[in-house]
Design an enzyme around this catalytic site. Structure first.
Site, PDB file in Angstrom:
ATOM      1  N   ASP A 161       0.801  -1.101   0.039  1.00 24.95           N
ATOM      2  CA  ASP A 161       0.050   0.056  -0.100  1.00 24.95           C
ATOM      3  C   ASP A 161       0.924   1.219  -0.003  1.00 24.95           C
ATOM      4  O   ASP A 161       2.126   1.042   0.198  1.00 24.95           O
ATOM      5  CB  ASP A 161      -0.726  -0.027   1.320  1.00 24.95           C
ATOM      6  CG  ASP A 161      -1.749   1.421   1.381  1.00 24.95           C
ATOM      7  OD1 ASP A 161      -2.298   1.620   0.384  1.00 24.95           O
ATOM      8  OD2 ASP A 161      -1.912   1.851   2.727  1.00 24.95           O
ATOM      9  N   LYS A 162       0.462   2.172  -0.194  1.00 19.28           N
ATOM     10  CA  LYS A 162       1.120   3.580  -0.272  1.00 19.28           C
ATOM     11  C   LYS A 162       0.793   4.413   1.082  1.00 19.28           C
ATOM     12  O   LYS A 162       1.658   4.664   1.823  1.00 19.28           O
ATOM     13  CB  LYS A 162       0.921   4.568  -1.605  1.00 19.28           C
ATOM     14  CG  LYS A 162       1.887   5.669  -1.613  1.00 19.28           C
ATOM     15  CD  LYS A 162       1.451   6.778  -2.831  1.00 19.28           C
ATOM     16  CE  LYS A 162       0.041   7.607  -2.653  1.00 19.28           C
ATOM     17  NZ  LYS A 162       0.344   8.477  -1.526  1.00 19.28           N
ATOM     18  N   THR A 163      -0.183   4.919   0.850  1.00 17.49           N
ATOM     19  CA  THR A 163      -0.613   5.940   2.180  1.00 17.49           C
ATOM     20  C   THR A 163      -0.417   5.165   3.559  1.00 17.49           C
ATOM     21  O   THR A 163      -1.397   4.357   3.652  1.00 17.49           O
ATOM     22  CB  THR A 163      -2.001   6.537   1.747  1.00 17.49           C
ATOM     23  OG1 THR A 163      -1.782   7.219   0.352  1.00 17.49           O
ATOM     24  CG2 THR A 163      -2.383   7.548   2.950  1.00 17.49           C
TER      25      THR A 163
ATOM     26  N   LYS B  51     -14.621  23.820  -0.992  1.00 16.14           N
ATOM     27  CA  LYS B  51     -13.624  23.356  -1.548  1.00 16.14           C
ATOM     28  C   LYS B  51     -13.554  21.992  -2.042  1.00 16.14           C
ATOM     29  O   LYS B  51     -14.781  21.421  -1.570  1.00 16.14           O
ATOM     30  CB  LYS B  51     -12.699  23.410  -0.205  1.00 16.14           C
ATOM     31  CG  LYS B  51     -12.916  22.130   1.097  1.00 16.14           C
ATOM     32  CD  LYS B  51     -12.117  22.392   2.002  1.00 16.14           C
ATOM     33  CE  LYS B  51     -12.635  21.312   3.129  1.00 16.14           C
ATOM     34  NZ  LYS B  51     -11.958  21.356   4.409  1.00 16.14           N
TER      35      LYS B  51
ATOM     36  N   ARG C 153      -1.301  16.632  -2.304  1.00 21.95           N
ATOM     37  CA  ARG C 153      -2.631  16.591  -2.576  1.00 21.95           C
ATOM     38  C   ARG C 153      -3.033  17.978  -2.543  1.00 21.95           C
ATOM     39  O   ARG C 153      -2.816  18.824  -1.611  1.00 21.95           O
ATOM     40  CB  ARG C 153      -3.362  15.987  -1.294  1.00 21.95           C
ATOM     41  CG  ARG C 153      -2.805  14.359  -1.218  1.00 21.95           C
ATOM     42  CD  ARG C 153      -3.550  13.669  -0.191  1.00 21.95           C
ATOM     43  NE  ARG C 153      -3.198  12.240   0.067  1.00 21.95           N
ATOM     44  CZ  ARG C 153      -3.935  11.296   0.599  1.00 21.95           C
ATOM     45  NH1 ARG C 153      -5.198  11.718   0.782  1.00 21.95           N
ATOM     46  NH2 ARG C 153      -3.739  10.055   0.582  1.00 21.95           N
TER      47      ARG C 153
ATOM     48  N   GLY D 172      -4.870   3.772  -3.761  1.00 23.50           N
ATOM     49  CA  GLY D 172      -5.983   4.299  -4.145  1.00 23.50           C
ATOM     50  C   GLY D 172      -5.653   5.878  -4.689  1.00 23.50           C
ATOM     51  O   GLY D 172      -6.868   6.200  -5.029  1.00 23.50           O
TER      52      GLY D 172
ATOM     53  N   ASP E  96      -1.605  -0.876   6.004  1.00 22.78           N
ATOM     54  CA  ASP E  96      -1.749  -0.474   7.259  1.00 22.78           C
ATOM     55  C   ASP E  96      -3.461  -0.092   7.754  1.00 22.78           C
ATOM     56  O   ASP E  96      -3.579   0.179   8.840  1.00 22.78           O
ATOM     57  CB  ASP E  96      -1.240   1.119   7.598  1.00 22.78           C
ATOM     58  CG  ASP E  96      -1.537   2.122   6.718  1.00 22.78           C
ATOM     59  OD1 ASP E  96      -1.906   3.221   7.510  1.00 22.78           O
ATOM     60  OD2 ASP E  96      -2.103   2.052   5.576  1.00 22.78           O
TER      61      ASP E  96
ATOM     62  N   ASN F  24      -8.710  -1.132   4.456  1.00 19.81           N
ATOM     63  CA  ASN F  24      -8.931  -1.438   3.149  1.00 19.81           C
ATOM     64  C   ASN F  24      -7.637  -2.505   2.638  1.00 19.81           C
ATOM     65  O   ASN F  24      -7.774  -2.664   1.460  1.00 19.81           O
ATOM     66  CB  ASN F  24      -8.858  -0.136   2.139  1.00 19.81           C
ATOM     67  CG  ASN F  24      -7.347   0.608   2.321  1.00 19.81           C
ATOM     68  OD1 ASN F  24      -7.043   0.553   3.358  1.00 19.81           O
ATOM     69  ND2 ASN F  24      -7.234   1.517   1.333  1.00 19.81           N
TER      70      ASN F  24
END
Length: 1194
Positions: A427-429, A617, A651, A733, A868, A871
């Protein structure tokens, strides 16, 4: 008084308008009372006769595998499912018959010891689970005892229908129906981290009709009946109704508080128990983790089956020869084996019935040769793995001090699998990055603000050789260091720009726009402020790390949001005219929440001047198209900055606003209220349409940019793993641009690496999407993905053999849907495994799991997944090994993992050090077990041949019994726990050592058969040298010859010496424990001979005083032992020396280098390490190598 100050009046009709009642309106309440919807709960009447008749389970939970009554039968069943244990059970039963070549006691004792040890281990592990259950079941909660009195009781005592009072920061003890809370309209905030891994707070609201039940005494006469769905595993649905005061009220998930979630930011709630114990949704969701076995363990089973085949072959051959010999025993009146008295023999040696004698002999042989199968192998491996896990847990180098989190091997079954990983799916995040957002840059009124340099920008600078980055690294970072000395860093805020900081923005040309920009950040959110009463500092509870970063940034730049009431937001902000901080209160009219379809969030407020403002936003893909013609002044520059920020791995969100007049707001409010109060299935659509109409003609203010920083040590860890030959895929994601830039930052991608990008953002697909023909879109998308995969494969084929250029595959989630089709997935996998790195963007949790399954089944190699969040659970469970990062996204991933670590960088040590050691130890341990059992068991067969297959064992019964348990098992356990071929430092310095596990060099069939051959050779040498040295000559000075008792004791002595010294030769790293176990096992053999031989003859049988009176005083015994042992070990020693000198394995090369003192010789180290670098690998080392190759070509 303090309680009163905390109470706030919040009405969901105004705030959180998208959350309220969403699920319930789509459900069908007509089923209540029917099948699947038959549950009836009598609130506040748990002991009523009607309630007792329902026979609902109690609220205690159990995660144990056994109970007191089932432990013995279930545990025995588990043990005898193993084919080896079942075989020893059969031989143990047969040992009570006349067929047995040894006593029944000697056969049963080792089986009891082995089975007993395993059952004790199982019992201890289950008792630990039982203690956890007891701790949970004995937690306390306040329950209504009658007359409005609430008393503490244990969770396990709760019954369906009980009214409970849960206070702030307590867990909900069961699934509760929310009745009321400390807020007037019965709302409460819930943290569901234990359920779904999400740290953001969820809002729940009770029915208006029960919201007035705010005090304990209100429940004195409370009665109500709930009719609802039966227990099920769906966390996000709940259908039911409440009969209260002769009216019926529909219930939705909004009123259900799930067990194991926690009450936050709310002083207390009252709830009625709906589901208890095993009926609760969290327990309904708990499934047994998938059973995972390592490849070595599966292969070990095959080796045991092979040994069974050898055993059957030897038994069959011996029985056939025995049958033929027995038939010829009595021929023409002559008795060949006269000592067996074939003329008056039992059936076991009857020449007249040779076939029956052969069959009986085969059963005897099956029992006698059972020592080919190592009875203590399974229990020894389990003990070793548990001890290995303890060492992993205790490794100080994998302890994360900041969070006080050590590594935790949650299962010991897969230790050696850690040394065989071929591909890592990450995973990345939160895994590669921190999932701790920092506000670092922004674009306001077309001006880029923020001097910080992101990790991605540094990587891009290094990639391009830009001097600017070095200047920034040396210049601005020094300034930041100086600043940090003066002021401690603020979590979530890493912004530095003298034009904006310290109120300097008031002097900027577009100060009014800047004011509106930061005011929007301070107002447009759903965060909840918490003011420390002692220090006055404000902290925030936000739904996401991004939102927290925005509110913190606004606070640090002079717009401090400090108070939220039901209808207002209070802010301390810098006045543009006076230059002083003033308090401003904004009346909160509506909140239009963010969701994945809208990709934006808005609030409507009224300021102190009576102006109605819509503050919004959202993502650039939806915000730019909503701008008014006169609101696009800064569009071009802002868009340019947004692209630059995305390239820097940040982001981004667009900020815009508009002013509404009274009539316009009134019209919107009417439609919005009508939509919210609608009970039709398309309520969400109506709300979205009303919101969409008002969120138009916006005026652009600017854009924000937050950084999700790489974790410390990630690039270096990836570099080492890549040098070890491990392939790394990233499944995220995030957007493609962000994922690519993170890939560059951690060196998964590099300049000059050819990118194969598969996506569906083509004009043709977009045109079909606008037309809305789903069938045509699917067909075109499938063909497009197929074409792109084919082109990528052709591109790889064209470059193979002609260029050293590496390729990276990048694919988005839409394309992945079609790439994972049965018809296309093999094409996709073939392309992916030929690329140096693979990045899958916009991947859903299900896609992550499907990709993992595809790689695991398609390659047949060991796959490790690391993540982590909730998901990532599917991916972790699908992989051969699941690694959970105990980060900020809750414990769901950790609870589903096999090993938990606190930071990605610890994966380097976990795999390259512990993985390599565990693989090597377990491999050598298993090979050695088969070696020592063949050495011992084959001497029994050879003696059988020598004794014309009479079924008589060469050794005393207790020699046979204790050989595997005491004389040879402890040294192998010490090897499995302590041995190291090279130290941890060399494991990390020379990562290619890891490939010994990936290629399974140490547990290949060749290696297994070579150890077996060594066992057969050792057995032959021991038997023939011992027998030839003792036959046809006097054994002692009194002229006595050696009988079976002397020969057996001598051979067994040689076997004990040989197998223990063989262990000493195989060990690379001696510890005091190994010395004690090896020499202690040999010493114990002699002590046993003396003690056992001193017992009365009826017990010691043919060993009575053999050692003290016959063997010990005789020099030939010691000479035979010495020369037989040296002769037996010579072949192995010679083979090892030749291999080490002329054909060294990689770890032996490193050992040579260490012994010759060349570990600090750069040239020699580079020569050895060079074997670990491949032109298609990834990481910073490969990037440097590629740059050097490019320079050389020039």
């Amino acid at each position: 008084m303090r309680e009163e100050r905390r109470r706030r009046k919040l009405h969901l009709s105004k705030i959180y308008s998208f959350t309220c009642g969403r699920s319930s309106l789509k459900e069908d309440y007509s089923n209540i009372g029917g099948r699947g919807y038959s549950r009836v709960v009598f609130c506040n009447e748990p002991n009523a006769p009607e309630a007792v008749l329902q026979n609902y389970p109690d609220n205690s939970v159990s995660s144990t595998k056994y109970t007191l009554t089932t432990f013995l039968p279930k545990s025995l069943f588990e043990q005898f499912r193993r084919v080896a244990n079942f075989y020893f059970l059969v031989t143990g039963v047969l040992s009570f018959t006349d067929l047995a070549p040894y006593s029944a006691v000697s056969a049963i004792v080792p089986l009891i010891v082995v089975i007993g040890a395993t059952m004790v281990k199982e019992g201890i592990e289950d008792w630990r689970r039982k203690k956890q259950d007891i701790e949970m079941n004995n937690r306390k909660v306040k329950v209504h005892k009658g007359d409005g009195v609430f008393e503490h009781t244990e969770w396990k005592n709760l019954k369906v229908g009980d009214i409970v009072k849960v206070e702030k920061d307590e867990f909900f003890p069961a699934d509760l129906l929310l009745l009321s809370s400390s807020y007037d309209d019965a709302i409460c905030y819930v943290e569901t981290m234990n359920l779904d891994g999400e740290t953001n707070l969820k809002l729940k609201q009770g029915l208006e009709v029960t919201s007035s039940l705010e005090e304990d005494l209100n429940f004195k006469d409370f009665k109500g009946t709930v009719k609802c769905e039966d227990p099920n595993a769906n966390l996000y649905s709940f259908i039911g109704n409440l009969d209260f005061q002769e009216h019926q009220y529909p219930l939705s998930p909004q009123q259900l508080l799930l067990r194991e979630s926690k009450l936050r930011n709310t002083s207390y709630i009252f709830g009625a128990v709906i589901f208890t114990g095993s009926d609760t949704k969290v327990i309904q969701n708990s499934t047994a983790p998938p059973s995972k076995r390592s490849r070595i363990e599966k292969k070990m089973d095959k080796v045991i089956y092979f040994m069974f085949c050898i055993l059957l072959l030897l038994s069959s051959v011996g029985s056939i020869v025995f049958g033929i010999t027995t038939k010829d025993d009595l021929k023409n009146g002559l008795m060949k084996r006269w000592y067996l008295r074939p003329d008056s023999s039992t059936i076991f040696f009857d020449p007249k019935r040779p076939a029956a004698a052969a069959v009986y002999h085969s059963l005897t042989a099956l029992m006698l040769y059972s020592y080919f199968i190592p009875i203590s192998l399974y229990v020894s491996i389990e003990i070793v793995k548990v001890l290995q896990s303890i060492f992993i847990n205790q490794d100080i180098h994998m302890y994360y001090e900041e969070a006080d989190k050590p590594a935790h091997a949650r299962t010991s079954n897969l230790n050696e699998e850690l040394g065989q990983v071929d591909t890592i799916l990450s995973d990345k995040t939160g895994t590669l990055t921190c999932n701790s957002m920092e506000f670092i840059k922004c674009s306001v009124a077309g001006v880029a603000c923020g001097r910080g340099v992101t990790e991605v920008e540094r990587a891009m600078g290094r990639r391009k050789g830009s001097p600017l980055i070095h200047e920034q690294d040396n210049g601005i970072e020094l300034e930041e260091i100086k600043d940090s000395n003066a002021k401690a860093p603020i979590k979530g805020f890493n912004f530095s720009d003298e034009r904006i900081m310290n109120g300097n923005w008031v002097n900027e040309p577009n100060a009014d726009v800047i004011q509106k920009f930061f005011r929007l950040l301070a107002i447009c959110h759903t965060a909840i402020p918490e003011v420390d009463e002692d220090t006055g500092k404000v902290s925030y509870e936000a739904e996401s790390p991004d939102e927290a970063a925005f509110v913190i940034a606004a606070r640090e730049l002079g717009f401090e949001f400090y108070k939220r009431t039901q209808t207002s937001l209070s802010i301390h902000e810098l006045d543009l005219v006076s230059g002083k901080k003033v308090e401003r209160v904004y009346k909160l009219l509506d909140v239009l929440e963010f969701n994945s379809a809208r990709k934006r969030m808005s609030v409507i407020v009224k300021d102190e001047d009576g102006k109605i403002l819509l503050l919004s936003k959202g993502a650039d893909s939806v915000m730019f198209e909503r701008l008014a013609k006169n609101g696009r002044e800064f569009e071009e520059k802002t868009m340019k900055h947004v692209h630059e920020y995305a390239d820097a791995g940040l982001r981004t969100l667009i900020l815009a606003y508009r002013e509404l007049d009274e009539e316009e707001y009134k019209e919107f409010n009417n439609k919005f209220s009508e939509a919210k109060n609608s009970v039709s299935a398309d309520q969400e659509t109506l709300i979205a349409e009303a919101s969409d109409k008002v969120e138009r003609d916006l005026i652009l203010l600017g854009a924000t940019a937050v950084e999700d920083k790489l974790q410390n040590g990630v690039p270096d860890c990836i570099d080492k793993l890549a040098q070890a030959g491990i392939k790394i895929w990233v499944l995220t994601g995030d957007k493609m641009e962000t994922a690519i830039n993170i890939g560059f930052a951690c060196s998964l991608l590099r300049q000059g690496m050819k990118q194969i990008i598969i996506h569906l953002e083509t004009p043709e697909i977009q045109a079909l999407e606008k037309a809305g023909d789903k069938i045509a879109i699917a067909k075109a998308s499938r063909e497009s993905v197929r074409r792109q995969i084919s082109e990528g494969t052709a591109q790889l084929a064209a470059s193979s053999g002609t260029s050293e250029q590496a390729h990276a595959l990048i694919i988005d989630g839409k394309s992945l849907v079609y790439a994972l089709d049965d018809a296309m997935k093999n094409m996709f996998l073939d392309l992916a495994i030929r690329c140096a790195s693979v990045i899958c963007c916009r991947s859903s949790p299900k896609q992550k799991a499907l990709v993992t399954r595809l790689v695991k089944s398609g390659t047949g190699k060991t796959i490790l997944a690391i993540g982590d969040g909730a998901n990532d659970v599917g991916m972790l469970q699908e992989a051969d090994i699941g690694i959970g990062i105990s980060g900020v996204e809750g414990m769901q991933a950790v609870m589903s993992s096999d090993v938990a670590i606190a930071q990605f960088r610890y994966l380097e040590r976990l795999l390259l050090v512990h993985g390599h050691w565990c693989y090597r130890r377990i491999s050598l341990m298993i090979c050695y077990f088969f070696y020592k059992n063949i050495t011992f068991g084959f001497t029994l067969f050879l003696y059988e041949v020598y004794a014309s297959f009479s079924g008589q064992p060469a050794y005393n019964d207790w020699f046979l019994t204790l050989y595997n348990v005491f004389f040879s098992s402890l040294p192998v356990i010490a090897l499995g726990v302590f041995d190291q071929d090279v130290s941890a430092r060399y494991c990390l310095k020379f990562p290619l050592l890891y490939q010994e596990g990936v290629q399974n060099m140490l547990f290949s069939w060749r290696r297994i058969f070579s150890w077996m051959l060594n066992g057969f050779i050792s057995s032959i040498i021991i038997f023939f040298f011992s027998t030839k040295a003792m036959e046809l000559q006097a054994f002692d000075k009194e002229g006595r010859t050696a009988g079976r008792d002397i020969l057996g004791a001598t051979m067994c002595t040689c076997v004990v010496w040989v197998v223990n010294l063989q262990m000493a030769l195989a060990i690379n790293y001696f510890t005091l424990i190994q010395h004690i176990f090896i020499w202690g096992s040999i010493a114990f053999w002699y002590i046993f001979l003396m003690i056992y031989g001193a017992m009365k003859p009826s017990f010691s049988t043919n060993v009575y005083k053999v050692f003290l009176e016959t063997l010990a005083p005789t020099p030939s015994f010691w000479l035979v032992t010495f020369f037989v042992v040296i002769s037996t070990l010579t072949p192995y020693f010679s083979f090892s020396a030749i291999q080490m000198r002329f054909f060294p394995l990689y770890h032996e090369m490193v050992q040579w280098m260490r012994e010759e003192g060349k570990t600090n010789d750069p040239e020699y180290c580079d020569m050895v390490r060079q074997r670990s670098l491949r032109p298609t690998t990834v990481g910073s080392t490969a990037r440097l190598a590629a740059r050097n190759r490019t320079s050389n070509h020039r």
